[in-house]
Write a protein that holds these residues in place. Structure first.
Motif, PDB file in Angstrom:
ATOM      1  N   LYS B  13       0.846  -1.195   0.000  1.00  0.00           N
ATOM      2  CA  LYS B  13       0.000   0.000   0.000  1.00  0.00           C
ATOM      3  C   LYS B  13       0.877   1.239   0.000  1.00  0.00           C
ATOM      4  CE  LYS B  13      -3.373   2.861   0.352  1.00  0.00           C
ATOM      5  NZ  LYS B  13      -4.113   3.166  -0.885  1.00  0.00           N
ATOM      6  N   PHE B  15       0.545   5.486  -0.525  1.00  0.00           N
ATOM      7  CA  PHE B  15      -0.347   6.641  -0.683  1.00  0.00           C
ATOM      8  C   PHE B  15       0.315   7.638  -1.623  1.00  0.00           C
ATOM      9  CE2 PHE B  15      -1.482   4.821   3.390  1.00  0.00           C
ATOM     10  CZ  PHE B  15      -2.876   4.851   3.350  1.00  0.00           C
ATOM     11  N   THR B  16      -0.464   8.153  -2.570  1.00  0.00           N
ATOM     12  CA  THR B  16       0.030   9.196  -3.467  1.00  0.00           C
ATOM     13  C   THR B  16      -0.738  10.468  -3.164  1.00  0.00           C
ATOM     14  OG1 THR B  16       0.457   7.536  -5.154  1.00  0.00           O
ATOM     15  CG2 THR B  16       0.434   9.837  -5.871  1.00  0.00           C
ATOM     16  N   ARG B  56      -6.850  -1.175   8.410  1.00  0.00           N
ATOM     17  CA  ARG B  56      -7.825  -0.504   7.550  1.00  0.00           C
ATOM     18  C   ARG B  56      -7.902  -1.161   6.175  1.00  0.00           C
ATOM     19  NH1 ARG B  56      -8.976   5.329   7.982  1.00  0.00           N
ATOM     20  NH2 ARG B  56      -8.922   5.920  10.168  1.00  0.00           N
ATOM     21  N   GLY B  60     -11.106  -3.035   4.275  1.00  0.00           N
ATOM     22  CA  GLY B  60     -11.586  -2.497   2.999  1.00  0.00           C
ATOM     23  C   GLY B  60     -11.680  -0.990   2.987  1.00  0.00           C
ATOM     24  N   ASN B  61     -11.171  -0.375   4.032  1.00  0.00           N
ATOM     25  CA  ASN B  61     -11.227   1.076   4.143  1.00  0.00           C
ATOM     26  C   ASN B  61     -10.126   1.748   3.307  1.00  0.00           C
ATOM     27  OD1 ASN B  61     -10.416   3.474   6.640  1.00  0.00           O
ATOM     28  ND2 ASN B  61     -12.168   3.594   5.279  1.00  0.00           N
ATOM     29  N   TYR B  62      -8.981   1.075   3.209  1.00  0.00           N
ATOM     30  CA  TYR B  62      -7.910   1.532   2.332  1.00  0.00           C
ATOM     31  C   TYR B  62      -7.761   0.528   1.188  1.00  0.00           C
ATOM     32  CZ  TYR B  62      -6.134   4.919   5.807  1.00  0.00           C
ATOM     33  OH  TYR B  62      -5.983   5.970   6.670  1.00  0.00           O
ATOM     34  N   ALA B  63      -7.405   1.034   0.026  1.00  0.00           N
ATOM     35  CA  ALA B  63      -7.280   0.174  -1.151  1.00  0.00           C
ATOM     36  C   ALA B  63      -5.810  -0.126  -1.446  1.00  0.00           C
ATOM     37  CB  ALA B  63      -7.923   0.858  -2.350  1.00  0.00           C
ATOM     38  N   PRO B  85     -17.499  -3.473  -3.860  1.00  0.00           N
ATOM     39  CA  PRO B  85     -18.025  -2.902  -2.616  1.00  0.00           C
ATOM     40  C   PRO B  85     -19.085  -3.802  -1.977  1.00  0.00           C
ATOM     41  CG  PRO B  85     -17.832  -1.189  -4.279  1.00  0.00           C
ATOM     42  CD  PRO B  85     -17.515  -2.489  -4.964  1.00  0.00           C
ATOM     43  N   VAL B  88     -17.340  -6.476   0.016  1.00  0.00           N
ATOM     44  CA  VAL B  88     -16.711  -5.914   1.220  1.00  0.00           C
ATOM     45  C   VAL B  88     -17.773  -5.633   2.284  1.00  0.00           C
ATOM     46  CG1 VAL B  88     -15.367  -3.986   2.157  1.00  0.00           C
ATOM     47  CG2 VAL B  88     -14.787  -4.933  -0.091  1.00  0.00           C
ATOM     48  N   LEU B  89     -18.906  -5.062   1.865  1.00  0.00           N
ATOM     49  CA  LEU B  89     -19.968  -4.754   2.826  1.00  0.00           C
ATOM     50  C   LEU B  89     -20.539  -6.024   3.443  1.00  0.00           C
ATOM     51  CD1 LEU B  89     -21.787  -1.864   0.927  1.00  0.00           C
ATOM     52  CD2 LEU B  89     -20.474  -1.683   3.053  1.00  0.00           C
TER      53      LEU B  89
END
Lengths: 261, 232
Positions: B13, B15-16, B56, B60-63, B85, B88-89
């Motif tokens: 993971k 982050f950009t 996270r 599924g909160n972060y991809a 989604p 994930v839910l």
């Protein structure tokens, strides 16, 4: 409650609308499943309301395909049905909650008549029964039962919005389209409406498309988000993932620009 | 080791930050780990190593960009990396409970409804859901006079216990716990530790972060660092 279908309730592909040389919306696509709430977010002019208007038939889309699975399992081609079929769909299957409740209510008749009207359009004739259902729904949306004979004109903004919701839900729609349902309301009233909407969605197994510019509202109501800019979808996905880990530069800008998304 | 309930493979993971010149922050660089039913794996890296990011991502909160997050969901292994989604839910409703460090709720909703909600979405009737919520709030020593109030105005420790309650009210097979005992007093901490033990006892797989050395030693069946390869 209808059984959960194997397929999506609503399927949108390549939806497009131009206003002259302006893009209203372009190539919008999503599936909405039973019990699911999808939020369409973006700033003014992003095309989010155009999407809703194309779905409801308020404006005529000029591209794309929208399929909806009606109660009996048939799939209808929403954009290509005739006017009477469209009216039937809006009455029997869908509800539409306008940003300004005055656009969705009849201001010249009582609160009770506003709620009862859609029942009567569906063929209900027994006065006592219609009034009883109207009372039920006023209670559900927390409007005092002693207000049933009052004109909407005498209601506050928050009450008007709740009345509009009751008017729509009394006929048991399966899909509700909402345009900025909490827009124009005081913050304290917003919270109450949000709680009400969340409860109704769970209890009635409603599906909804909610257009909002308010990311906090979207977080609390929507399972999934579509982020729009200039008529196009820039990002879509699970609501909290889009808000907490936005991928697109525009979504990052949008999320980082509000105080408490 | 028995079949894992959660297996993370080579997870990456980064982050950009587009608004800040496209700065790239690589946080997870190939994390692998497994958690079996009944295990409590505690991540023991220093702050900033990506422990919360990993939790996270699993929720599924972060991809993540690469790797796999395999979870046993309704009897089969599903991969949450790039999952729809809807999946994930569904996993969140039935399989994974996540105690975060923040409580996010609709303002004005009473705490008993906040705690009952995860039961309601899996179809538990309202009276039953409320009953179970009350029992857990009671056990977590949230005074009854607060049950009808919104937790927005609660103290940090009370909010933390509400967070714990709304997860432990459902018997999730997988639990992600991000500092579940931080900001709790000794007695509340003891109760939360007990709840975690009970969850393990019924076969829950627990992955978490715990700074407090004493609680960590008490809870962890295994301690792992993010940079270590998966245990065999």
């Amino acid at each position: 409650m209808s059984p959960v279908a194997d397929g999506p309730l609503l399927s949108v592909r390549g939806l497009g609308k131009r206003y002259g040389t302006q893009t209203g919306c372009l190539d919008v696509r999503f599936d909405l499943w039973p019990g699911e709430v999808i939020g369409v977010v973006g700033e003014s002019g992003s095309g989010k309301t155009t999407v809703l208007d194309c779905l409801s038939g308020r404006v005529a889309a000029d591209a794309g395909r929208v399929e909806y699975a009606v109660r009996d399992g048939r799939v209808v081609d929403v954009l290509r049905q005739d006017e009477s079929a469209r009216r039937r769909l809006l009455l029997r299957e869908w509800g539409i909650v306008h940003q300004n409740p005055r656009d969705g209510l009849r201001m010249a008749v009582s609160a009770g008549a506003n709620v009862g009207e859609r029942l009567m359009a569906l063929g209900a004739r027994h006065y006592g029964e219609i009034r009883g259902r109207a009372l039920d729904w006023l209670a559900q949306v927390e409007i005092g039962l002693d207000r049933i004979d009052d004109l909407p004109e005498t209601f506050s903004g928050g009450m008007l919005q709740r009345l509009q919701i009751a008017r729509n839900l009394v006929t048991g729609p399966r899909l509700v389209l909402m345009d900025e349902p909490t827009g124009g309301l005081d913050v304290s009233v917003q919270a109450r409406l949000l709680d009400l909407l969340r409860g109704l969605v769970v209890e009635l197994h409603l599906s909804a498309v909610i257009v909002t510019h308010d990311l906090a509202v979207a977080r609390l109501l929507a399972h999934r988000l579509i982020v729009m800019r200039g008529g196009e979808t820039v990002e879509s996905g699970l609501t909290d993932q889009v808000l907490d880990d936005p991928q697109h530069p525009y979504t990052q800008l949008l999320v980082s620009s509000v105080l408490h998304p | 080791m028995s079949d894992p309930a959660l297996e993370i493979q080579a997870l990456q993971k980064t982050f950009t930050l587009h608004a800040q010149g496209g700065v790239r922050l690589p946080v997870l660089r190939g994390v692998s780990l497994r958690v079996a039913p009944g295990e409590c794996v505690v991540l023991a890296d220093p702050s900033g190593a990506g422990k919360s990011t990993l939790l996270r991502a699993v929720y599924g909160n972060y991809a993540p960009q690469a790797g796999r997050i395999l979870v046993r969901h309704e009897g089969r292994m599903v991969d949450l990396v790039g999952a729809s989604p809807r999946l994930v839910l569904d996993v969140r409703r039935h399989t994974i409970g996540y105690v975060s460090q923040f409580l996010r709720v609709v303002p004005r909703v009473p705490v008993v409804e906040v705690v009952a909600e995860p039961l309601r979405v899996i179809g538990v009737p309202l009276p039953d859901a409320r009953e179970r919520a009350r029992a857990l709030l009671d056990r977590l020593r949230i005074p009854e006079r607060l049950w009808s109030l919104s937790p927005v105005t609660f103290s940090g420790g009370e909010q933390q216990r509400v967070n714990v309650a709304r997860v432990f009210v459902v018997a999730y097979p997988v639990l992600l716990l991000d500092e579940p005992t931080a900001s709790l007093d000794t007695e509340s901490r003891r109760i939360v530790v007990e709840l975690i033990d009970e969850a393990r006892g019924r076969g829950a797989a627990v992955l978490g972060t715990v700074h407090d050395a004493e609680v960590r030693a008490r809870l962890a069946t295994r301690v792992q660092r993010l940079t270590e390869p998966a245990a065999a």
